[in-house]
Design an enzyme around this catalytic site. Structure first.
Site, PDB file in Angstrom:
ATOM      1  N   THR A 231       0.821  -1.126  -0.057  1.00 23.85           N
ATOM      2  CA  THR A 231       0.124   0.038   0.028  1.00 23.85           C
ATOM      3  C   THR A 231       0.992   1.272   0.094  1.00 23.85           C
ATOM      4  O   THR A 231       1.471   1.557   0.921  1.00 23.85           O
ATOM      5  CB  THR A 231      -1.017   0.058   1.232  1.00 23.85           C
ATOM      6  OG1 THR A 231      -1.752  -1.311   1.251  1.00 23.85           O
ATOM      7  CG2 THR A 231      -1.848   1.263   1.379  1.00 23.85           C
TER       8      THR A 231
ATOM      9  N   LYS B 241      -7.938   1.580  -3.149  1.00 18.18           N
ATOM     10  CA  LYS B 241      -7.428   1.172  -1.823  1.00 18.18           C
ATOM     11  C   LYS B 241      -7.597   2.361  -0.599  1.00 18.18           C
ATOM     12  O   LYS B 241      -8.112   2.087   0.191  1.00 18.18           O
ATOM     13  CB  LYS B 241      -6.071   0.539  -1.798  1.00 18.18           C
ATOM     14  CG  LYS B 241      -5.425   0.490  -0.268  1.00 18.18           C
ATOM     15  CD  LYS B 241      -5.610  -0.887   0.158  1.00 18.18           C
ATOM     16  CE  LYS B 241      -5.169  -1.021   1.602  1.00 18.18           C
ATOM     17  NZ  LYS B 241      -5.651  -2.232   2.443  1.00 18.18           N
TER      18      LYS B 241
ATOM     19  N   LYS C 136      -1.737   5.013   8.535  1.00 22.00           N
ATOM     20  CA  LYS C 136      -1.060   5.060   7.355  1.00 22.00           C
ATOM     21  C   LYS C 136      -1.814   5.484   6.114  1.00 22.00           C
ATOM     22  O   LYS C 136      -1.680   6.372   5.330  1.00 22.00           O
ATOM     23  CB  LYS C 136      -0.161   3.970   7.255  1.00 22.00           C
ATOM     24  CG  LYS C 136       0.393   3.771   5.749  1.00 22.00           C
ATOM     25  CD  LYS C 136       1.014   2.478   5.686  1.00 22.00           C
ATOM     26  CE  LYS C 136       1.748   2.353   3.871  1.00 22.00           C
ATOM     27  NZ  LYS C 136       2.137   1.060   3.640  1.00 22.00           N
TER      28      LYS C 136
HETATM   29  P1  NAD Z   1       6.073  -5.756   7.275  1.00 26.24           P
HETATM   30  O1  NAD Z   1       6.943  -4.580   7.812  1.00 26.24           O
HETATM   31  O2  NAD Z   1       5.804  -7.083   8.209  1.00 26.24           O
HETATM   32  O3  NAD Z   1       6.928  -6.314   6.143  1.00 26.24           O
HETATM   33  C1  NAD Z   1       7.677  -5.378   5.024  1.00 26.24           C
HETATM   34  C2  NAD Z   1       8.888  -6.177   4.745  1.00 26.24           C
HETATM   35  O4  NAD Z   1       9.602  -5.349   3.828  1.00 26.24           O
HETATM   36  C3  NAD Z   1       9.735  -6.274   6.021  1.00 26.24           C
HETATM   37  O5  NAD Z   1      10.249  -7.777   6.194  1.00 26.24           O
HETATM   38  C4  NAD Z   1      11.133  -5.424   5.721  1.00 26.24           C
HETATM   39  O6  NAD Z   1      12.358  -6.253   6.227  1.00 26.24           O
HETATM   40  C5  NAD Z   1      10.926  -5.901   3.887  1.00 26.24           C
HETATM   41  N1  NAD Z   1      11.811  -4.801   3.236  1.00 26.24           N
HETATM   42  C6  NAD Z   1      11.769  -3.350   3.595  1.00 26.24           C
HETATM   43  N2  NAD Z   1      12.779  -2.750   2.699  1.00 26.24           N
HETATM   44  C7  NAD Z   1      13.118  -3.810   2.079  1.00 26.24           C
HETATM   45  C8  NAD Z   1      14.159  -3.863   0.923  1.00 26.24           C
HETATM   46  N3  NAD Z   1      15.097  -3.020   0.457  1.00 26.24           N
HETATM   47  N4  NAD Z   1      14.331  -5.291   0.223  1.00 26.24           N
HETATM   48  C9  NAD Z   1      13.858  -6.392   0.688  1.00 26.24           C
HETATM   49  N5  NAD Z   1      12.947  -6.359   1.835  1.00 26.24           N
HETATM   50  C10 NAD Z   1      12.535  -5.073   2.250  1.00 26.24           C
HETATM   51  O7  NAD Z   1       4.773  -5.140   6.747  1.00 26.24           O
HETATM   52  P2  NAD Z   1       3.591  -6.133   5.900  1.00 26.24           P
HETATM   53  O8  NAD Z   1       2.324  -5.936   7.222  1.00 26.24           O
HETATM   54  O9  NAD Z   1       3.909  -7.273   5.541  1.00 26.24           O
HETATM   55  O10 NAD Z   1       2.839  -5.028   4.846  1.00 26.24           O
HETATM   56  C11 NAD Z   1       3.454  -4.785   3.702  1.00 26.24           C
HETATM   57  C12 NAD Z   1       2.776  -3.699   2.871  1.00 26.24           C
HETATM   58  O11 NAD Z   1       1.325  -4.332   2.893  1.00 26.24           O
HETATM   59  C13 NAD Z   1       2.671  -2.440   3.494  1.00 26.24           C
HETATM   60  O12 NAD Z   1       2.544  -1.653   2.620  1.00 26.24           O
HETATM   61  C14 NAD Z   1       1.174  -2.553   4.140  1.00 26.24           C
HETATM   62  O13 NAD Z   1       0.644  -1.013   4.282  1.00 26.24           O
HETATM   63  C15 NAD Z   1       0.424  -3.453   3.406  1.00 26.24           C
HETATM   64  N6  NAD Z   1      -0.730  -4.032   4.141  1.00 26.24           N
HETATM   65  C16 NAD Z   1      -0.674  -4.584   5.074  1.00 26.24           C
HETATM   66  C17 NAD Z   1      -1.757  -4.994   5.862  1.00 26.24           C
HETATM   67  C18 NAD Z   1      -1.596  -5.948   7.323  1.00 26.24           C
HETATM   68  O14 NAD Z   1      -2.547  -6.143   7.866  1.00 26.24           O
HETATM   69  N7  NAD Z   1      -0.385  -5.855   7.714  1.00 26.24           N
HETATM   70  C19 NAD Z   1      -2.865  -5.156   5.248  1.00 26.24           C
HETATM   71  C20 NAD Z   1      -2.979  -4.572   3.996  1.00 26.24           C
HETATM   72  C21 NAD Z   1      -2.032  -4.238   3.254  1.00 26.24           C
END
Ligand code: NAD
Length: 295
Positions: free
Chosen positions: A93, A168, A243
């Site tokens: 997102t 979204k 966010k």
């Molecule tokens: P998270 O922080 O658990 O995962 C993100 C991952 O990206 C981390 O493990 C981090 O180490 C990795 N990362 C960051 N920079 C990187 C790079 N340069 N190379 C490789 N890996 C890298 O977050 P999440 O909960 O998995 O969410 C991911 C996305 O999904 C976000 O944009 C969030 O807004 C969206 N989202 C989350 C949810 C939820 O319920 N968690 C629901 C809908 C959407």
């Protein structure tokens, strides 16, 4: 040879990549955090030493990262190494402007691209029941759809570049505003001596009906599966709601749209987070409103 490269194996990306592996795809994954890589490995994902190694030879690349700056940095790093004819899908997102920039970057490298943020949270990621909102050309969407179907249940093509992100944040702006509205109604009902069940029975079958009330009720009782019945454990954390509300307000400002309730909802969730509740489910906003009433 790798079918799919998956960059960002966090709370969402890890189980999503795992579902692709379980569906029979050869998935090469990469994340900066070793523990996330280990968890994905246990789900059948092969861990690559770098993001560049992961994408080499992959027909499809998926990114699932925290924010627009991470997506642009990773796409800048990997696109020069992507195979000819590859497709790149960003499921994070992020702000609409960065999403549009990411598409332009892919076009520069002659790579088809789709923005496909998700709804459904970590439960949907684990159960492969996510909803995907996709933006991109018809051809790119058609190529992405079979991959998205292995991670989700509903796939909607919303329009061109950035349209998935636009859908979204518009949806989540409705959600943030409506959750505050429903919580305000229960808070007022409590002061007026009306039971939670009475308000629910009336509003759920009247013009106040909405998802925040009938599927995610912010008071315990009427909807047994809602986080209110589980000490407001997420669910969908307030920090993630904040966010998305901030993204909606950035987009509204850039586009010149008037969204006063969206702005106020962002302010209310910001205050909730500052009070230390970022990790609470977003329906816990009702407790914050009750607190305000006592002052
Ligand atoms: P998270 O922080 O658990 O995962 C993100 C991952 O990206 C981390 O493990 C981090 O180490 C990795 N990362 C960051 N920079 C990187 C790079 N340069 N190379 C490789 N890996 C890298 O977050 P999440 O909960 O998995 O969410 C991911 C996305 O999904 C976000 O944009 C969030 O807004 C969206 N989202 C989350 C949810 C939820 O319920 N968690 C629901 C809908 C959407």
């Amino acid at each position: 040879m790798t079918d799919i490269a998956f960059i960002g194996l966090g709370n969402m990306g890890g189980p999503m990549a795992g579902n692709l592996a379980k569906a029979g795809r050869k998935v090469a994954g990469f994340d900066l955090v070793a523990a996330s890589c280990e968890a994905a490995k246990a789900e059948g994902v092969t861990i690559a030493p770098t993001a560049i190694d992961a994408v080499k030879g992959a027909g499809v690349i998926v990114t699932m990262l925290p924010a627009g700056k991470h997506v642009l940095a990773v796409w800048n790093e990997i696109l020069p190494h992507a195979a000819k004819g590859a497709l790149i899908i960003d499921c994070s997102t992020i702000d609409v402007e960065s999403a549009v920039q990411a598409h332009a970057l892919a076009t520069k490298h002659d790579i088809a691209s789709v923005d496909a943020p998700v709804s459904g949270g970590t439960g949907g990621a684990k159960g492969a029941t996510l909803t995907f909102m996709a933006g991109g050309s018809e051809a790119a969407f058609a190529a992405a759809k079979p991959v998205l179907e292995q991670m989700g249940k509903k796939i909607v093509h919303c329009g061109g570049a950035g349209a998935g992100q636009a859908a979204k944040i518009c949806n989540n702006m409705i959600l943030g505003i409506s959750m505050i509205g429903v919580s305000e109604a229960f808070t007022l009902a409590e002061k007026l001596g009306l039971s939670h069940q009475a308000l629910f029975d009336v509003a759920s079958t009247s013009s106040g009906q909405c998802w925040s009330l009938t599927s995610y009720c912010p008071v315990p009782g009427p909807v047994p599966a809602s986080p209110a019945n589980n000490s407001y454990k997420p669910g969908f954390a307030a920090a993630l709601m904040l966010k998305d509300l901030k993204l909606s307000q950035e987009a509204a400002k850039a586009a010149g749209a008037s969204t006063p309730l969206g702005q106020h909802a962002a302010e209310i969730y910001a205050a909730f987070e500052q009070a230390g509740h970022g990790g609470t489910d977003f329906s816990g906003i009702i407790n914050y409103l009750r607190e305000q009433g006592r002052k």
